[in-house]
Design an enzyme around this catalytic site. Structure first.
Site, PDB file in Angstrom:
ATOM      1  N   ARG A 174       0.734  -1.127   0.244  1.00  0.00           N
ATOM      2  CA  ARG A 174       0.394  -0.180   0.184  1.00  0.00           C
ATOM      3  C   ARG A 174       0.875   1.131   0.231  1.00  0.00           C
ATOM      4  NH1 ARG A 174      -4.777   1.121   4.183  1.00  0.00           N
ATOM      5  NH2 ARG A 174      -3.162   1.522   5.662  1.00  0.00           N
ATOM      6  N   ASP A 454      -3.785   3.111  14.587  1.00  0.00           N
ATOM      7  CA  ASP A 454      -2.556   3.949  13.775  1.00  0.00           C
ATOM      8  C   ASP A 454      -3.507   4.948  12.806  1.00  0.00           C
ATOM      9  OD1 ASP A 454      -5.071   3.243  11.798  1.00  0.00           O
ATOM     10  OD2 ASP A 454      -4.083   2.048  10.536  1.00  0.00           O
TER      11      ASP A 454
END
Length: 544
Positions: A174, A454
């Site tokens: 990603r 996160d």
């Protein structure tokens, strides 16, 4: 220090590529050929990237003025058409359990060895993009693709090595989203797109090797808001294939549907990438963040505290079921969302309660028709696999068409019921400060109260605080906690003042030395008249 690759005939002529920081060993990654490849991507696509970001701003201004997102009239033919995406590669047919995490060498090894079907190596929400972290991640993935990656614990107590290829999880990468820039690489005096830097450098060094092993390269594409952004990615991936001599369609992508506007363009996003897309993913945490940001000025759509915003909330249930129906109609995978829990040591009862929540969530996903799911910790892989094995005996369930699902515009934006508790308010403050401090210190994936936080989860907390507080900003009636306390800046100030006293383990906390800096940043961000689009944008200027 800086290094400059001059492309023109005259020293200093416009057209040079400048690397503004030099770390030992980076020349093996940032070779003249690699930099020239990256510069070519920048020059070809930077104008369109900026146009797409400008379109986002225009759209958000419309939402701020009271408009509501809806399905596009100009793309009805795509939604109503009879078409399917290209066939899915054999390596991605079974994705029932995927693990995600940052790109440091130890994590890469543990994730590839974890027993998950796939590993998403994340340069975005779980990696703080210090120059050292980015280079370390690219180097680790290059060695992993070559099969040579190892890692020794600093005290020499343990040596980590990769399992054989056949026993490893399938690698997906990603890159960072379109909104982010890479300040350490300048092309013609402009910062590079972080998306193009991450994906381009990885492909330059690894694409041919992965193609030879029939392993892609495969990518997760984050934070798209419209089909035009997907079309831009398709053009980038096609250009990479041409430049590197790969077959067209060799690079495959899964798109995260993690913004509210994108939920209204799932068909269109699949169509824009139909020769290379293999699925969509319910990026639930960023999706909740996007819902808050989209409706930041809409008092009637304020969400309750984060703990009360589960996937059974009507707007989230509608989104996940529409994603399944849309993907399966087009022959693509419908991937489920993240379980952020991590094992709770020393408290068996609390640990079992947490696992029960994960079990219920994964059971909901597989019985709804998802083809796979995400976990943040290797300990959750057996639990997720057990449920998907029991209810999905085949490699996937793309045959489950969910023709019973009918989702309207109002279903996707339905207001949620719930409350804001004092613990919920103060919890948002704590998560923001602790995560931001760790991120500023170079750590983008932080365990807080037995959840792996996160950037996406920190963004929920941050945007909720801004929205809750700003409804009292212009003299209107403030929101209230469930005990009747006004949600105002006095409440925030008390929470910030009292926060350090909660850190009994402050010396061992990630980012401990930057707690005060993080408190100051959160205070400024929540007082700002305009909600910052992303926490990581101002924070990025404070690293390296």
């Amino acid at each position: 220090m800086s290094a400059v690759l001059q492309e023109g005939p005259k020293p200093g002529e416009q057209g040079g590529i400048e690397v503004t920081r030099v770390l030992p060993g980076q020349e093996s990654l940032l070779t003249p050929a690699a930099l020239a490849f990256l510069a070519g991507l920048h020059r070809r696509f930077e104008g369109e990237r900026r146009a797409r970001l400008a379109a986002r701003a225009v759209r958000q201004a419309q939402f701020d003025a009271g408009a509501l997102p809806d399905f596009r009239a100009d793309t009805a033919a795509i939604r109503n058409g009879d078409w399917r995406v290209a066939p899915i590669p054999a390596a991605l047919q079974d994705r029932r359990v995927e693990i995600t995490g940052p790109v440091d060498p130890k994590m890469v090894i543990n994730a590839l060895n974890s027993g998950a079907n796939c590993y998403m190596a994340d340069f975005e929400d779980s990696t703080a993009p210090t120059w050292a972290n980015l280079l370390e991640g690219q180097r680790a993935l290059r060695k992993a693709v070559a099969g040579t990656l190892d890692w020794m614990a600093p005290d020499g107590s343990k040596h980590y090595t990769l399992k054989p290829d056949a026993e490893q999880a399938v690698l997906l990468v990603r890159p960072r989203g379109w909104h982010l820039e890479e300040k350490h690489v300048l092309v013609d005096g402009e910062r590079m797109s972080a998306s193009l830097f991450d994906l381009g450098l990885f492909c330059f060094h690894n694409a041919k090797a992965l193609a030879a092993k029939d392993r892609g390269p495969y990518f997760y594409l984050p934070k798209l808001q419209a089909m035009e952004e997907a079309a831009l990615w398709d053009a980038v991936l096609s250009q990479v294939e041409r430049e590197l001599g790969l077959a067209q369609g060799q690079l495959k992508a899964t798109v995260l549907i993690e913004t509210l506007p994108a939920a209204f363009e799932m068909d269109e996003i699949l169509h824009a990438l139909k020769e290379r897309i293999v699925g969509l993913n319910c990026g639930r945490w960023d999706y909740i963040f996007s819902y808050i940001k989209t409706f930041r000025r809409h008092r009637d759509r304020v969400l309750p505290e984060r703990a009360q915003v589960g996937m059974t909330q009507p707007f989230l249930k509608a989104y996940s079921e529409l994603l399944i129906k849309t993907c399966h109609r087009r022959g693509a995978h419908a991937m489920g969302g993240m379980a952020a829990q991590i094992p709770i040591s020393g408290d068996a009862e609390a640990n079992e309660a947490a696992l029960a929540r994960v079990r219920a969530d994964k059971l909901r996903e597989v019985t709804a028709g998802h083809d796979g799911t995400w976990v943040a910790h290797p300990a959750l892989i057996p639990l997720a696999r057990e449920l998907f094995d029991a209810h999905m005996p085949e490699a996937n369930q793309r045959h489950v068409l969910r023709e019973d699902v009918s989702v309207s515009r109002n279903d996707l934006i339905k207001p949620s019921l719930g409350t804001i508790t004092r613990a919920g308010f103060e919890g948002n403050v704590e998560v923001c400060v602790r995560y931001l401090a760790a991120w500023l210190d170079g750590n983008g994936c932080v365990p807080i109260h037995w959840l792996m936080e996160d950037a996406a989860t920190a963004e929920i907390a941050r945007t909720q605080l801004w929205q809750w507080l700003h409804f009292a900003d212009d003299g209107r009636e403030p929101l209230h906690l469930d005990d009747g306390t006004p949600v105002d800046y006095a409440l925030l100030e008390r929470a910030l003042i009292g926060l350090p006293s909660k850190f009994s383990d402050r010396l061992r906390m990630p980012g401990a030395s930057r707690i005060n800096e993080a408190i100051g940043m959160l205070d400024r961000l929540t007082h700002a008249d305009t909600l910052a689009d992303f926490l990581t944008l101002p924070a990025y200027e404070r690293i390296d």
